[in-house]
Design a protein around this motif. Structure first.
Motif, PDB file in Angstrom:
ATOM      1  N   ASP A   5     -64.121  12.200   5.810  1.00 46.26           N
ATOM      2  CA  ASP A   5     -64.244  12.685   4.442  1.00 46.26           C
ATOM      3  C   ASP A   5     -63.048  12.215   3.631  1.00 46.26           C
ATOM      4  O   ASP A   5     -61.943  12.076   4.151  1.00 46.26           O
ATOM      5  CB  ASP A   5     -64.307  14.216   4.453  1.00 46.26           C
ATOM      6  CG  ASP A   5     -64.815  14.771   3.151  1.00 46.26           C
ATOM      7  OD1 ASP A   5     -66.012  15.077   3.107  1.00 46.26           O
ATOM      8  OD2 ASP A   5     -64.017  14.892   2.205  1.00 46.26           O
ATOM      9  N   ARG A   6     -63.297  11.974   2.373  1.00 46.07           N
ATOM     10  CA  ARG A   6     -62.205  11.455   1.535  1.00 46.07           C
ATOM     11  C   ARG A   6     -61.047  12.454   1.461  1.00 46.07           C
ATOM     12  O   ARG A   6     -59.880  12.102   1.542  1.00 46.07           O
ATOM     13  CB  ARG A   6     -62.737  11.165   0.140  1.00 46.07           C
ATOM     14  CG  ARG A   6     -61.783  10.339  -0.687  1.00 46.07           C
ATOM     15  CD  ARG A   6     -62.422   9.941  -1.995  1.00 46.07           C
ATOM     16  NE  ARG A   6     -63.614   9.131  -1.777  1.00 46.07           N
ATOM     17  CZ  ARG A   6     -64.576   8.973  -2.686  1.00 46.07           C
ATOM     18  NH1 ARG A   6     -64.491   9.560  -3.836  1.00 46.07           N
ATOM     19  NH2 ARG A   6     -65.627   8.226  -2.423  1.00 46.07           N
ATOM     20  N   LEU A   7     -61.431  13.703   1.350  1.00 44.85           N
ATOM     21  CA  LEU A   7     -60.409  14.744   1.254  1.00 44.85           C
ATOM     22  C   LEU A   7     -59.604  14.831   2.542  1.00 44.85           C
ATOM     23  O   LEU A   7     -58.394  15.059   2.528  1.00 44.85           O
ATOM     24  CB  LEU A   7     -61.101  16.074   0.944  1.00 44.85           C
ATOM     25  CG  LEU A   7     -60.190  17.277   0.717  1.00 44.85           C
ATOM     26  CD1 LEU A   7     -59.254  17.018  -0.450  1.00 44.85           C
ATOM     27  CD2 LEU A   7     -61.010  18.519   0.446  1.00 44.85           C
ATOM     28  N   LEU A   8     -60.299  14.637   3.625  1.00 45.21           N
ATOM     29  CA  LEU A   8     -59.607  14.704   4.913  1.00 45.21           C
ATOM     30  C   LEU A   8     -58.561  13.604   4.994  1.00 45.21           C
ATOM     31  O   LEU A   8     -57.433  13.819   5.442  1.00 45.21           O
ATOM     32  CB  LEU A   8     -60.627  14.568   6.038  1.00 45.21           C
ATOM     33  CG  LEU A   8     -60.160  14.963   7.424  1.00 45.21           C
ATOM     34  CD1 LEU A   8     -59.854  16.444   7.483  1.00 45.21           C
ATOM     35  CD2 LEU A   8     -61.199  14.603   8.467  1.00 45.21           C
ATOM     36  N   CYS A   9     -58.948  12.441   4.551  1.00 39.28           N
ATOM     37  CA  CYS A   9     -57.996  11.331   4.539  1.00 39.28           C
ATOM     38  C   CYS A   9     -56.797  11.679   3.658  1.00 39.28           C
ATOM     39  O   CYS A   9     -55.647  11.414   4.011  1.00 39.28           O
ATOM     40  CB  CYS A   9     -58.657  10.070   3.995  1.00 39.28           C
ATOM     41  SG  CYS A   9     -59.924   9.434   5.072  1.00 39.28           S
ATOM     42  N   ASN A  67     -52.865  12.116   4.677  1.00 39.00           N
ATOM     43  CA  ASN A  67     -52.024  11.061   4.104  1.00 39.00           C
ATOM     44  C   ASN A  67     -52.392   9.693   4.637  1.00 39.00           C
ATOM     45  O   ASN A  67     -51.551   8.899   5.036  1.00 39.00           O
ATOM     46  CB  ASN A  67     -50.542  11.327   4.380  1.00 39.00           C
ATOM     47  CG  ASN A  67     -49.982  12.349   3.434  1.00 39.00           C
ATOM     48  OD1 ASN A  67     -50.472  12.475   2.298  1.00 39.00           O
ATOM     49  ND2 ASN A  67     -49.001  13.094   3.891  1.00 39.00           N
ATOM     50  N   VAL A  68     -53.666   9.459   4.672  1.00 40.23           N
ATOM     51  CA  VAL A  68     -54.158   8.197   5.199  1.00 40.23           C
ATOM     52  C   VAL A  68     -55.105   7.623   4.161  1.00 40.23           C
ATOM     53  O   VAL A  68     -55.869   8.360   3.549  1.00 40.23           O
ATOM     54  CB  VAL A  68     -54.905   8.458   6.530  1.00 40.23           C
ATOM     55  CG1 VAL A  68     -55.820   7.331   6.878  1.00 40.23           C
ATOM     56  CG2 VAL A  68     -53.931   8.741   7.631  1.00 40.23           C
ATOM     57  N   PRO A  69     -55.002   6.320   3.916  1.00 40.01           N
ATOM     58  CA  PRO A  69     -55.952   5.734   2.971  1.00 40.01           C
ATOM     59  C   PRO A  69     -57.375   5.783   3.518  1.00 40.01           C
ATOM     60  O   PRO A  69     -57.587   5.657   4.715  1.00 40.01           O
ATOM     61  CB  PRO A  69     -55.469   4.299   2.814  1.00 40.01           C
ATOM     62  CG  PRO A  69     -54.688   4.031   4.048  1.00 40.01           C
ATOM     63  CD  PRO A  69     -54.064   5.332   4.444  1.00 40.01           C
ATOM     64  N   ASP A  70     -58.291   5.947   2.620  1.00 36.98           N
ATOM     65  CA  ASP A  70     -59.693   6.010   3.026  1.00 36.98           C
ATOM     66  C   ASP A  70     -60.097   4.669   3.632  1.00 36.98           C
ATOM     67  O   ASP A  70     -59.988   3.633   2.988  1.00 36.98           O
ATOM     68  CB  ASP A  70     -60.546   6.322   1.792  1.00 36.98           C
ATOM     69  CG  ASP A  70     -61.942   6.750   2.173  1.00 36.98           C
ATOM     70  OD1 ASP A  70     -62.348   6.466   3.318  1.00 36.98           O
ATOM     71  OD2 ASP A  70     -62.618   7.362   1.329  1.00 36.98           O
ATOM     72  N   PRO A  71     -60.551   4.679   4.863  1.00 39.67           N
ATOM     73  CA  PRO A  71     -60.903   3.398   5.494  1.00 39.67           C
ATOM     74  C   PRO A  71     -62.148   2.764   4.864  1.00 39.67           C
ATOM     75  O   PRO A  71     -62.322   1.554   4.956  1.00 39.67           O
ATOM     76  CB  PRO A  71     -61.163   3.779   6.943  1.00 39.67           C
ATOM     77  CG  PRO A  71     -61.453   5.227   6.940  1.00 39.67           C
ATOM     78  CD  PRO A  71     -60.705   5.801   5.794  1.00 39.67           C
ATOM     79  N   TYR A  72     -62.980   3.583   4.287  1.00 43.13           N
ATOM     80  CA  TYR A  72     -64.177   3.026   3.639  1.00 43.13           C
ATOM     81  C   TYR A  72     -64.188   3.514   2.199  1.00 43.13           C
ATOM     82  O   TYR A  72     -64.867   4.485   1.856  1.00 43.13           O
ATOM     83  CB  TYR A  72     -65.443   3.488   4.348  1.00 43.13           C
ATOM     84  CG  TYR A  72     -65.450   3.150   5.812  1.00 43.13           C
ATOM     85  CD1 TYR A  72     -65.792   1.872   6.238  1.00 43.13           C
ATOM     86  CD2 TYR A  72     -65.113   4.104   6.763  1.00 43.13           C
ATOM     87  CE1 TYR A  72     -65.792   1.561   7.590  1.00 43.13           C
ATOM     88  CE2 TYR A  72     -65.108   3.799   8.107  1.00 43.13           C
ATOM     89  CZ  TYR A  72     -65.447   2.533   8.510  1.00 43.13           C
ATOM     90  OH  TYR A  72     -65.446   2.216   9.827  1.00 43.13           O
ATOM     91  N   PRO A  73     -63.371   2.860   1.373  1.00 44.79           N
ATOM     92  CA  PRO A  73     -63.168   3.400   0.032  1.00 44.79           C
ATOM     93  C   PRO A  73     -64.464   3.472  -0.768  1.00 44.79           C
ATOM     94  O   PRO A  73     -64.637   4.365  -1.587  1.00 44.79           O
ATOM     95  CB  PRO A  73     -62.201   2.416  -0.622  1.00 44.79           C
ATOM     96  CG  PRO A  73     -61.810   1.447   0.423  1.00 44.79           C
ATOM     97  CD  PRO A  73     -62.704   1.588   1.590  1.00 44.79           C
ATOM     98  N   GLY A  74     -65.361   2.544  -0.523  1.00 47.56           N
ATOM     99  CA  GLY A  74     -66.559   2.490  -1.355  1.00 47.56           C
ATOM    100  C   GLY A  74     -67.644   3.477  -0.963  1.00 47.56           C
ATOM    101  O   GLY A  74     -68.443   3.892  -1.786  1.00 47.56           O
TER     102      GLY A  74
END
Lengths: 848, 317
Positions: free
Chosen positions: A518-522, A526-533
């Motif tokens: 989940d984006r929030l989890l990332c 403090n980790v960039p979203d691995p699948y930003p799109g």
């Protein structure tokens, strides 16, 4: 105050009297009440008047005490007496002056008795008969009606009907308190008394008597003329009876009257008329089982039953109709079974129900012999099996839901037949079972299968059908034919288990899947979203056809997964090293490859290649695929054969391959054809595809069976050109639906295959084989082959890519995105060095 | 000028009993060090969570609010918050100082076996018998988890969090590592039900104990097995295992009342610590020092390298 007042009965008595407490006023309340009631009903009201006058209103405490001691009213009181003194008393009394009673007879007898009485005997004081206040009855003759107080006092006719609408009815006036007096007034009234203050009118004040009121002629007294008044005998009051009475004139005994109510006549029925040939001897007819007949049709059975008379007995196991349950009775009557779930069991989940059933069966079957699936040539028995059949029919009828559970997955042909059966059930076909069975099978097999199908269909009935009757279905139906499937599913356990046993952790046990946090989890981590799109969360899912081929056909994926070669550990030649076998494997590999290809492409392809309508066609075909699996049209077969012949010219080995292609024609066209190698049959095939596309799923099972049958046959074929074999090994993709059963079945096939002489392929491994596991060797052999033909693979890979590219962008994109998890495709693109390195790394833990 | 490295001292093992704490809270289901190792938390079967000072062995605070026995607990990096999970299906976030319930997180369908803060205590991760891992946000007041990881096919028995990775062990015999940075899920199949997983201190390996009485050390990146440690008994209970603070030894609870301690590299049994007669329920290794906590029945025992070390500590404090 007077002295009177102070006396015993005065207001304030000065003498000692029994206070109220001790003079129990309640003598016998219950009896008194009863008396009062009876008095009301008595002939003369106030009948108890006499009693009230005589008997004391209150009984003293003494009486109460005596009754408590057992004294009854009338019992003699006093000390026991001797005869003598009593006599003396009497003598004294008689000595008195006055009217002495004459000695009665009874006394004389007493005296006589006394002579015999001994001196010392004493007698209880004489009892006193209590005064009986009940009026004397029974003096009147028969027919005496007694006094009706209402009639007597109020001048009312006993049975008068209250007519409110007759304006001047007596009853009405009485009811409404009308002051208009009737002529027969009760009570004291008359001229002599004048008019009372309360009376409204005084009409009769100046009453003049007229002669008309008097009889002037002596004649027979007319009945009811008031001669007898209210005590008139009945025959005078009732006029209609007179005619009847007349017939009895002179016959009636004196004192008797005719009965007012005629006796109820007893109806007596004549005894039944016996038939002429009746013999009063009982004999038994041969038993006819009705229910067996009722299998034909309930009406006919009923007719038979009646024609046989009532000698026909019901089937013993069914007993009386009260022992049948409602469903059975309904079945006997030919009623349609109710749509809803017949029992609570139906609402349970299938597995729970199965468990319950098995429990019950295990307990029930012990005492009774298990019912064998008896084949009955004369139609279906209305035994439990037939009932179950009906139950199944009721459960499945009209249910549009597609079935998800496949009980006969092991044998696809059987599954197909089962599916056909189910589809027929859904249509409400009554003899679905018979039609869906394979006519070529033996009777025994068929009966067994019949039993199995019915049982399975009941066990795995759609839950929706059991509940559908209770819930309304959704207005907008969701796409029913697709299921959400994890794109990368964690694969089959069997091989991993094997690997774990051999402690070969690593590649074999490791699976890497694409996972979207989940984006929030990332953010929180403090980790960039691995699948930003992507908006996906969790494992990516794909919608798949429920009736996809891949639900039935599975490919052993892990066998093709990269396995380390074990050249050193092999001590024995295994069958898997046989070159013929390898060919055979190659033969299979393309199949699996194609399947996997098709699987991967199935989704996008169906969208790309076909107009939107075709998708539904596909699914429709899928749903019917079970149906006609057994009977592929001869037309199709001939086509296939033609194809086969064509290819046999090129390669003897090809034919089965082509069959596969025929199946997966429209789902994997270009890719499979590209992997087909350098053959230029593409156009030709495409043509064929178009023709076959309609019936494509139908052949599914034919092919699967042929796939298992083909390898041994092809194993005897001649050597294959390396090109084609390499093409076979090109790209191996993981397949999600890798069912262990399928693999095991294949294993068996291979195990039983003919042993072949050691081929040249074994040589380059130093002729080493292993007894440890065939699978391992197989893998390793594959691996070695891969290495050999890597360069070619590369070429092919490129070619494939080209194909893909010009096909569609989206698809290739998808392929790439999913390829991360698919090691083998990676492998194909890896350099030799890389591969070697990996192999080494894998080998190390084993050697350690 | 570089001094010659001192001789590598012989491996120190926590073989001396320093302290026994009778927790008086029923059976102690789990015992955990806090982040710096000065405090310990004991999860009792009497629904309470207790905070103790390790050095003095005194009770500092009792946290009650669970509806059933407490199964696991963790402390935040700054010691300001605790989280605990329980058989009552809830996860509770506690305020350490006041002992009040900060948040009570409901959502699991079954008892919650394990709970962990992430590094910054912004997320609580809890694994439950319902087969899901739920990620709860401690920053927002939302009652729903951020994400539910339902890949496991059976109960989650153990859970560990590192910087960007989440390691779960499940009864379905798989160790799953969720890599948030890469967006990947690595599944390692270990056939037997997993009872406990943990990361090594260097973050390169994972340790997993399973019900086939084996502890395995797997390479994190490839999934290859680096070591296998056997000898103890772990057949039916969910018992803990851990690595020593310097990754030199592997420790595991055992059902025979001992704590087994193996050399990480050689795989040989180097210490068999007799704790008691019953099953060693839980253990926790000090994050920096060689100190071990074990829980058996209602007692928590503190083990150290030297028996007098404890006294020194007390004097120092």
């Amino acid at each position: 105050m007077d002295e009177e007042d102070f006396s015993e009965h005065g207001i304030a008595p000065r003498e000692i009297t029994t206070s109220k407490e001790f003079s129990s006023s309640r003598r016998d309340e219950a009896a008194e009440k009863a008396k009062a009631i009876s008095a009301q009903a008595a002939l003369i009201p106030g009948d108890t008047l006499l009693e009230e006058l005589i008997s004391p209103a209150r009984s003293s405490i003494g009486i109460e005490l005596l009754t408590k001691m057992g004294w009854k009213e009338g019992q003699g009181i006093g000390p026991r007496l001797k005869r003598k003194p009593r006599r003396q008393l009497q003598a004294e009394a008689s000595r008195m002056y006055g009217c002495a009673l004459p000695p009665t007879g009874s006394e004389e007898s007493e005296e006589d008795d006394e002579e015999f009485a001994p001196e010392n005997v004493t007698f209880a004081p004489k009892d006193v008969t209590p005064v009986d206040f009940t009026p004397r009855l029974g003096v009147q003759g028969l027919g005496y009606r007694g006094l009706d107080p209402g009639l007597a006092l109020l001048g009312r006719v006993t049975d008068e009907h209250v007519d409110l609408f007759k304006p001047q009815s007596e009853t009405r006036s009485r009811l409404f308190g009308d002051r208009q007096r009737s002529s027969r007034r009760g009570g004291v009234a008359g001229q002599a008394f004048g008019v009372g203050a309360l009376e409204d009118e005084d009409e009769d004040v100046y009453h003049r008597d007229s002669m008309s009121r008097y009889d002037t002629v002596l004649k027979d007294e007319e009945p009811g003329d008031g001669l007898y008044g209210w005590t008139a005998p009945q025959q005078y009051t009732k006029q209609k009876d007179r005619s009847r009475d007349a017939s009895y004139l002179g016959k009636i005994l004196e004192g008797f009257t005719l009965a007012q109510k005629p006796l109820e006549e007893k109806t007596i029925f004549p005894p039944p008329i016996l038939p002429r040939d009746y013999r009063p001897v009982h004999y038994f007819r041969p038993q006819v089982i009705v229910s067996r007949l009722s299998g034909v049709s309930p009406a006919l059975a009923e007719a038979l039953k009646t024609s046989r008379g009532h000698m026909v007995k019901e089937e013993p196991q069914q007993g009386g109709r009260h022992q049948l349950d409602s469903g059975q009775r309904g079945a006997l009557l030919g009623e349609d079974a109710l749509k809803g779930p017949s029992s609570v069991l139906d609402l349970l989940r299938p597995e729970d129900r199965q468990r319950l059933l098995s429990l019950r069966n295990s307990s029930a079957q012990k005492p009774s012999t298990p019912d064998p699936p008896l084949p009955t040539p004369a139609g279906p028995l209305p035994t439990p099996s037939a009932l179950r059949e009906q139950e199944a029919l009721a459960a499945w009828r009209g249910s549009s839901s597609s079935q998800s559970f496949k009980p006969f997955e092991k044998t696809p042909s059987k599954q197909a037949r089962y599916e056909l059966y189910l589809s027929r059930l859904r249509d409400g076909d009554k003899d679905a079972l018979e039609q869906s069975l394979d006519p070529t099978m033996t009777e025994w097999e068929r009966s067994r299968e019949r039993e199995e199908f019915v049982r399975a269909s009941i066990l795995y009935r759609p839950s929706s059908s059991s509940l559908s009757s209770r819930f309304t279905s959704a207005k907008h139906q969701e796409d029913d034919d697709t299921v959400e499937v994890h794109l990368d599913q964690e694969g089959d356990e069997d091989d991993k288990q094997e690997a774990v046993k051999m402690k070969m952790f690593g590649k074999l046990t490791r699976e890497t899947l694409e996972w979207h946090p989940d984006r929030l989890l990332c953010k929180r981590f403090n980790v960039p979203d691995p699948y930003p799109g992507s908006s996906l969360v969790g494992l990516p899912k794909v919608k798949r056809d429920k009736f996809s081929v891949f639900n039935f056909l599975t490919v052993p994926e892990s066998r093709q997964a990269a396995a380390p070669p074990k050249p050193l550990e092999q001590e024995k030649k295994s069958r898997w090293d046989v070159s013929e076998k390898n060919k055979e494997k190659k033969n299979q590999d393309p199949l699996s490859e194609r399947i996997s290809d098709a699987q991967n492409q199935a989704e996008p392809k169906s969208e790309q290649n076909s107009p939107p309508g075709s998708n539904s066609i596909q699914t429709a075909a899928g749903s019917s695929e079970g149906g006609s699996a057994d009977q592929p049209s001869s037309e199709q077969r001939t086509k296939d054969e033609d194809q086969e012949e064509e290819e046999e010219e090129e390669e003897e080995k090809r034919p089965p391959m082509d069959l596969f292609k025929a199946i997966f024609a429209n789902s994997s066209d270009e890719k499979s054809s590209s992997s087909e190698g350098e053959s230029d049959e593409e156009e030709e095939e495409n043509d064929a595809k178009e023709e076959r596309s309609e019936t494509e799923p139908v052949k599914l099972f034919v092919i699967s069976s042929s796939s298992s049958a083909a390898p041994p046959a092809s194993s005897s074929s001649s050597a294959v050109p390396p090109a084609s074999s390499s093409s076979a090994v090109t790209s191996r993709l993981h397949t999600e639906a890798a069912a262990s059963r399928q693999t095991s079945a294949k294993d068996e096939e291979e195990e039983f295959g003919p042993k072949l002489p050691p081929p040249s392929a074994a040589v380059d491994r130093g002729g080493a084989t292993s007894t440890a596991s065939n699978r391992q060797d197989e893998k390793s052999s594959k691996r070695s082959k891969e290495k050999k033909q890597k360069s070619k693979k590369h070429k092919k890979e490129k070619k494939k890519k080209k194909h893909k590219k010009h096909k569609s962008k989206g698809k290739s994109k998808k392929e790439e995105s999913t390829s991360g998890s698919e090691e083998d495709e990676e492998d194909a693109e890896l350099s030799t060095d890389e591969l070697l390195r990996r192999l080494k790394s894998i080998r190390t833990p084993r050697t350690r | 000028m570089a001094f010659p490295q001192p001789k590598p001292e012989p491996p120190q093992l926590p073989q001396h009993l320093l302290k026994t704490i009778d927790c008086k809270q029923g059976a102690v289901r789990a015992v955990r060090f806090n982040v710096d190792g000065n405090y310990l938390m004991s999860c009792g079967s009497d629904k309470s969570l207790k905070l103790w000072s390790v050095g003095r062995g005194t009770l500092l605070k009792t946290y009650s609010g669970h509806g059933y026995e407490v199964l696991d607990a963790d402390s935040s990096y700054d010691n300001s918050q605790l989280c605990s999970c329980s058989s009552d299906k809830t996860v509770i976030l506690w305020d350490v100082a006041s002992g009040q319930v900060t948040r009570k997180l409901r959502g699991h369908a079954g008892k919650v076996n394990c709970v962990q803060f992430n590094e910054e205590a912004t997320v609580i991760l809890s694994g439950s018998i319902d087969g899901t891992v739920r990620c709860w946000d401690t920053r927002s007041r939302k009652n729903e988890p951020i994400q539910v990881l339902d890949e496991a096919r059976d109960s989650i028995s153990s859970l560990k969090v590192s910087q960007h990775e989440l390691l779960t062990g499940s009864v379905d015999g798989r160790v799953r590592r969720y890599d948030l940075r890469m967006g990947q899920l690595h599944v390692d199949f270990i056939s037997s039900p997993i009872t406990c997983v943990c990361f090594s201190q260097d973050g390169q390996c994972t340790l997993s104990s399973s019900l086939d009485s084996t502890v395995r050390l797997l390479d994190k990146s490839t999934g290859e097995m680096l070591g296998e440690y056997t000898g103890h008994k772990m057949k039916g209970y969910k018992l803990d295992c851990c690595l020593s603070s310097k990754d030199t030894h592997v420790l595991s609870c055992s059902e025979d009342g001992h704590v087994y301690c193996w050399d990480l590299v050689e795989g040989s049994l180097s210490l068999k610590l007799p704790v008691g007669k019953a099953v060693v329920q839980s253990l926790s290794f000090h994050p920096t020092e060689t100190r071990l906590l074990t829980a058996m029945e209602g007692r928590v025992q503190v083990w150290g390298v030297q028996p007098e070390e404890a006294e020194e500590d007390i004097q120092a404090s």
